[in-house]
Scaffold this active site. Structure first.
Site, PDB file in Angstrom:
ATOM      1  N   GLU A  43       0.841  -1.201   0.000  1.00  0.00           N
ATOM      2  CA  GLU A  43       0.000   0.000   0.000  1.00  0.00           C
ATOM      3  C   GLU A  43       0.877   1.252   0.000  1.00  0.00           C
ATOM      4  OE1 GLU A  43      -3.843   1.636   2.607  1.00  0.00           O
ATOM      5  OE2 GLU A  43      -2.558   0.052   3.394  1.00  0.00           O
ATOM      6  N   LYS A 112      -9.191   3.284  -2.643  1.00  0.00           N
ATOM      7  CA  LYS A 112      -9.562   2.506  -1.452  1.00  0.00           C
ATOM      8  C   LYS A 112     -10.944   2.947  -0.968  1.00  0.00           C
ATOM      9  CE  LYS A 112      -7.463   1.050   2.961  1.00  0.00           C
ATOM     10  NZ  LYS A 112      -6.287   1.234   3.844  1.00  0.00           N
ATOM     11  N   CYS A 173      -5.606  -3.419   2.035  1.00  0.00           N
ATOM     12  CA  CYS A 173      -5.393  -3.500   3.482  1.00  0.00           C
ATOM     13  C   CYS A 173      -6.678  -3.634   4.302  1.00  0.00           C
ATOM     14  CB  CYS A 173      -4.577  -2.295   3.940  1.00  0.00           C
ATOM     15  SG  CYS A 173      -3.767  -2.541   5.549  1.00  0.00           S
ATOM     16  N   SER A 359      22.012  -0.990  33.412  1.00  0.00           N
ATOM     17  CA  SER A 359      21.831  -0.904  34.861  1.00  0.00           C
ATOM     18  C   SER A 359      22.065  -2.216  35.589  1.00  0.00           C
ATOM     19  CB  SER A 359      20.402  -0.426  35.163  1.00  0.00           C
ATOM     20  OG  SER A 359      19.465  -1.439  34.799  1.00  0.00           O
TER      21      SER A 359
END
Length: 697
Positions: A43, A112, A173, A359
Site C-alpha cells: 500500500e 480505497k 489492506c 543498569s
C-alpha cells in the site's frame, strides 16, 4: 490455464521517492525473472505508507506522479501487469489508490473504499473513502500524457478481465478486515485473482489473525489471493512486518519472511486457474453468483494478445504445491522485530551506533540483547550476500572493501556502547551483571560512579535553601525521598547523552551515538519512571513490550544465543536501586508500585483494548481474580487508575518506542487521552459503595 503470479514485501521509507522507486522496479524485475505475468506491491509504496501529514501536501502527489511515470516507461517494467500503490487527487480530493498498468498503459485506478482509522491509523485525516459504485473518467497528469501518449483512464471499483484466461480484482489492506470485504463480491462476480496491498504493522501475536483472514478469504469463496505488505521502519514507531503471501482455495502456496533486513523480497507461485473453477462449482455458490451485482470491467487487450502468443500448456507447467504456514513465537518476534527496526533507524539516520545505560536490570538487559540480535541479523545477511547490508555495515564499522561482518560480537563492539552508572545505592551484583553482559555481547563498556555529581547537586540545593533533604530510611519525608531518587535518575540521562556524543570521539570514530531508552510498556502505563531520566532517549526498542514478555524473551535468548549470564537477570528482583539498602529494606519495583507486572498487563489490556474505566475494571476483576476479596481488588484498581491519572503527563515526553502491544500508552499517537485528568473520584466512590454493600450482604 497456469499462470505465475508475484507479490512482494518492500522496505519503503516515507518520502524516499528515489529509493522507493528503485525498490519497486527491482521487485518488478525479480517478478519477471521468475516468469510472473502479474506483480502486486504494498500500500502507498511510491511514497511510503507512513507519510502522515505529508499526505496533506500537494507536492507529495506531484512527486508521486513523477515516480509513477518513471516506473511506467522503465524497460524492466514492460510485459508484466503491474499494480502499484500511490496517493492520487481527483477534483481536489485525496484518495489512497492502486494504479494498474501494462506496457506503459494505465488500465485503471482503483481507490480505497474503506479506510483504516483506529489504533495507529489516521487515514481519514488524509484521504476520503471512494463511493462504492462511482466510475469516472480520470484525466491523467500532463507529464504522464507526454511520457505515454495516454490522456485518460478509468477510476473506480472495477475488475481487469483478460478474456477467458483470468480476471483480477483489487482490495487494499483494511478492506480485508471489514465485515463486507470486497473479495466476497468479487468472487461471486467471477474474479479469479484478488490482490491485497497492505501497510500492516507488527504487534506481538498479531500475524496469525491476519493470516487466518487471508486464508479464510479463499477457503469460503475460492480463488487466488495475493497479499503484499510493506516491511521495515517507515520513519516512525511502527515496524511493518512483511509476510507477503499467495493463497489459493484456502491453502498457502507461498509465504514471505516476517522479519528480514532484505529491502526487496518477491515471492511467486504458479497456479492452475482450472482449480478455482472446480472449487467454486457448488450449487449454493452458483445461486449466490446469479444474484450478485456485476462489477465494471476493464479489458486488458495487450496482455491478452501477449498471453495468447505464449500458449502456456498445463501439462508442461508444474504448479506450486501447498505448504504449511510459519509463525514465530512471541520470544522470536521480540528478538527479530525491534532488531530490524533498530537497523533501519540506525542506517537511515547515519549515526555512529547506539548507546544504552546498562543498569544490571532486565529492561536494559533486554535492550542490549535486542541490539546484539540486530548484529546477528547483519552478519547473517552479509553472509548471504546482501549488498545493502554489507554497504551499511562497512560505513558503520569504518571499514573498506572487501571487509564484511562475520562475527556478531565483533560488529557489536564497533557500533554498540554501554555504561554502568552506579551510586552508593547500587549493589555489586548489578554492576557485575552489567559488565558480564557487555562482555558476552561484545559491547564497548564503561563503568562509573556518579555520586560526586549527585552530591554536588544536593550541595547546591543546601546552599540556596539551607535545607538538607533526607531519604525516608534516614527520617526524611516522602517528598524528600522521591526528590533524592530523581536526582540520580535524571543525572543518568545527562551522562548518557554526554557519553553518546563523546565516546565515538574517544575511540576516533566520526559522528555520535543514538541513546536507547529501556522503559517497558507496563512502567510507562503506570508512570513508574522519572520524567527526563534515562528512560528519556532517542528511541526505545522495548517501550511497547510488557515486563512479562521481556522476561520470557530473556529466558529464550539465554538458550538460543548461548548466554547463561541472562538467567541471573531473570532471577534478580526488579529494583531501581535509588534508595539506600539497609538490613531491613531493599527497594523493590513491585512493592513500590503496589502491584505485580502481570497485574499491570491486565490493567493495560482492560483499559485500552476492552475500553474499561475504573468501575467496569473493578466489576470484571472481581470475577477474574476470585482469589482476592472485593476490597483488595478495589484497592488495586483504584491504585492503578490513580497513578495512571497523575502520571499521564509523563507520556507527553516519553521516548518514541517500537510499537508491539495493543495497550501501548504512547501519547498523541496511539493513546489519545488527556494528560491532565481528575483521578476518577466519582468512579472510585461507586466502587467503594459496592465494597461496602458486599460487607453487609
Amino acid at each position: 490455464m497456469p499462470v505465475t503470479l508475484a507479490t512482494c514485501s518492500l522496505n519503503q521509507w516515507a518520502l524516499d521517492f528515489e529509493g522507493n522507486r528503485d525498490r519497486i522496479i527491482e521487485s518488478i524485475r525479480l517478478a519477471k525473472a521468475q516468469g510472473a505475468v502479474m506483480r502486486t506491491g504494498p500500500e502507498l509504496e511510491v511514497t511510503g505508507y507512513g507519510c502522515l501529514d505529508h499526505f496533506l501536501e500537494q507536492d507529495t502527489y506531484f512527486h508521486s506522479w513523477q515516480i509513477m511515470g518513471e516506473i511506467l516507461v522503465h524497460p524492466d517494467c514492460q510485459d508484466i501487469l503491474i499494480d502499484v500503490g500511490m496517493p492520487i487527487t481527483y477534483r481536489n480530493v485525496r484518495y489512497n489508490c492502486r494504479v494498474v498498468a501494462y506496457n506503459k498503459e494505465i488500465l485503471m485506478i482503483r481507490p480505497k473504499m474503506w479506510l483504516a482509522n483506529d489504533g495507529n491509523y489516521r487515514e481519514m485525516r488524509y484521504f476520503t473513502p471512494w463511493p462504492r459504485r462511482l466510475q469516472v473518467k480520470f484525466i491523467l497528469p500532463e507529464l504522464i500524457q507526454q511520457l505515454t501518449g495516454q490522456v485518460t483512464t478509468k477510476m473506480g471499483i472495477a475488475k481487469i478481465e483478460v478474456a477467458n484466461h483470468f480476471c483480477v480484482g483489487f482490495e487494499t489492506c483494511e478492506e480485508l478486515f471489514t465485515p463486507q470485504s470486497p473479495h466476497l463480491e468479487m468472487a461471486l462476480d467471477g474474479v479469479d485473482i484478488i490482490t491485497n496491498s497492505s501497510g500492516s504493522h507488527h504487534e506481538l501475536r498479531k500475524l496469525d489473525t491476519r493470516l487466518n483472514l487471508i486464508i479464510e478469504a479463499t477457503r469460503k469463496c475460492g480463488g487466488v489471493y495475493l497479499y503484499a505488505n510493506q516491511r521495515g521502519c517507515d520513519g516512525d514507531r511502527l515496524y511493518y512486518d512483511g509476510s507477503a503471501m499467495i493463497v489459493m482455495n484456502g491453502q498457502v502456496l507461498a509465504q514471505g519472511s516476517q522479519f528480514s533486513l532484505k529491502d526487496v523480497e518477491v515471492i511467486t507461485a504458479t497456479v492452475d486457474l482450472e482449480q478455482v473453477k472446480s472449487y467454486r462449482s457448488s450449487p449454493s455458490f452458483g445461486m449466490q453468483c446469479s444474484l450478485s451485482t456485476e462489477l465494471e470491467t476493464v479489458e486488458a487487450e495487450k496482455l491478452l494478445t501477449d498471453l495468447k502468443a505464449k500458449q502456456i500448456d498445463r501439462l508442461d507447467t508444474p504448479t506450486t504445491q501447498a505448504r504449511p504456514v510459519h509463525l514465530h513465537t512471541p520470544e522470536e518476534e521480540i528478538a527479530l522485530g525491534p532488531a530490524c527496526w533498530l537497523w533501519d533507524y540506525l542506517r537511515r539516520c547515519r549515526a555512529a551506533g547506539y548507546f544504552v545505560p546498562l543498569s544490571g536490570g532486565i529492561d536494559s538487559c533486554a535492550t542490549a540483547v535486542i541490539v546484539y540480535s540486530m548484529c546477528r541479523l547483519v552478519v547473517k545477511e552479509a553472509a548471504e550476500g546482501n549488498k545493502q547490508v554489507i554497504e551499511n555495515a562497512r560505513r558503520l564499522a569504518q571499514k573498506e572493501e572487501p571487509w564484511i561482518p562475520t562475527d556478531p560480537k565483533e560488529f557489536c563492539g564497533m557500533i554498540f556502547h554501554t555504561c554502568y552508572m552506579g551510586t552508593v545505592n547500587s549493589s555489586q551484583e548489578t554492576q557485575e551483571r552489567a559488565k558480564a553482559l557487555a562482555q558476552d555481547i561484545g559491547a564497548y563498556h564503561t563503568n562509573m560512579m556518579i555520586d560526586l555529581a549527585v552530591k554536588a547537586i544536593i550541595q547546591v540545593f543546601v546552599f540556596v535553601t539551607n535545607k538538607t533533604p533526607k531519604f525516608r530510611v534516614h527520617g526524611g519525608s516522602d517528598r524528600e525521598n522521591l526528590a533524592l531518587q530523581n536526582i540520580q535518575a535524571r543525572l543518568r540521562m545527562v551522562f548518557a547523552y554526554l557519553f553518546a556524543q563523546l565516546l565515538p570521539w574517544v575511540r576516533g570514530i566520526p559522528g555520535s551515538l543514538l541513546v536507547l531508552g529501556s522503559a517497558n510498556v507496563d512502567e510507562s502505563l503506570r508512570g513508574y519512571l522519572t520524567k527526563y531520566d534515562c528512560s528519556s532517549a532517542d528511541v526505545n526498542p522495548i517501550g511497547g513490550i510488557s515486563k512479562t514478555d521481556l522476561r520470557k524473551f530473556i529466558g529464550w535468548a539465554g538458550t538460543e544465543f548461548e548466554m547463561p549470564i541472562l538467567q541471573t537477570f531473570i532471577d534478580a528482583t526488579p529494583t531501581a536501586e535509588l534508595e539506600p539498602i539497609t538490613e531491613t529494606y531493599v527497594q523493590s519495583d513491585e512493592a513500590d508500585m503496589g502491584m505485580t507486572y502481570e497485574e499491570l498487563s491486565v490493567f493495560g489490556r482492560l483499559r485500552k483494548i476492552q475500553k474499561f474505566g475504573p468501575y467496569s475494571t473493578f466489576v470484571h476483576l472481581c470475577h477474574e481474580w476470585k482469589h482476592l476479596a472485593p476490597k483488595v481488588v478495589a484497592e488495586k484498581v483504584k491504585r492503578f487508575f490513580y497513578f495512571y491519572a497523575i502520571n499521564r503527563h509523563k507520556m507527553t515526553v516519553i521516548t518514541p518506542a517500537y510499537h508491539a502491544e495493543q495497550y501501548s500508552p504512547d501519547d498523541n499517537r496511539f493513546d489519545l487521552r488527556p494528560f491532565l485528568i481528575r483521578p476518577f473520584s466519582w468512579a472510585f466512590a461507586q466502587i467503594d459503595q459496592v465494597v461496602e454493600k458486599r460487607k453487609t450482604d
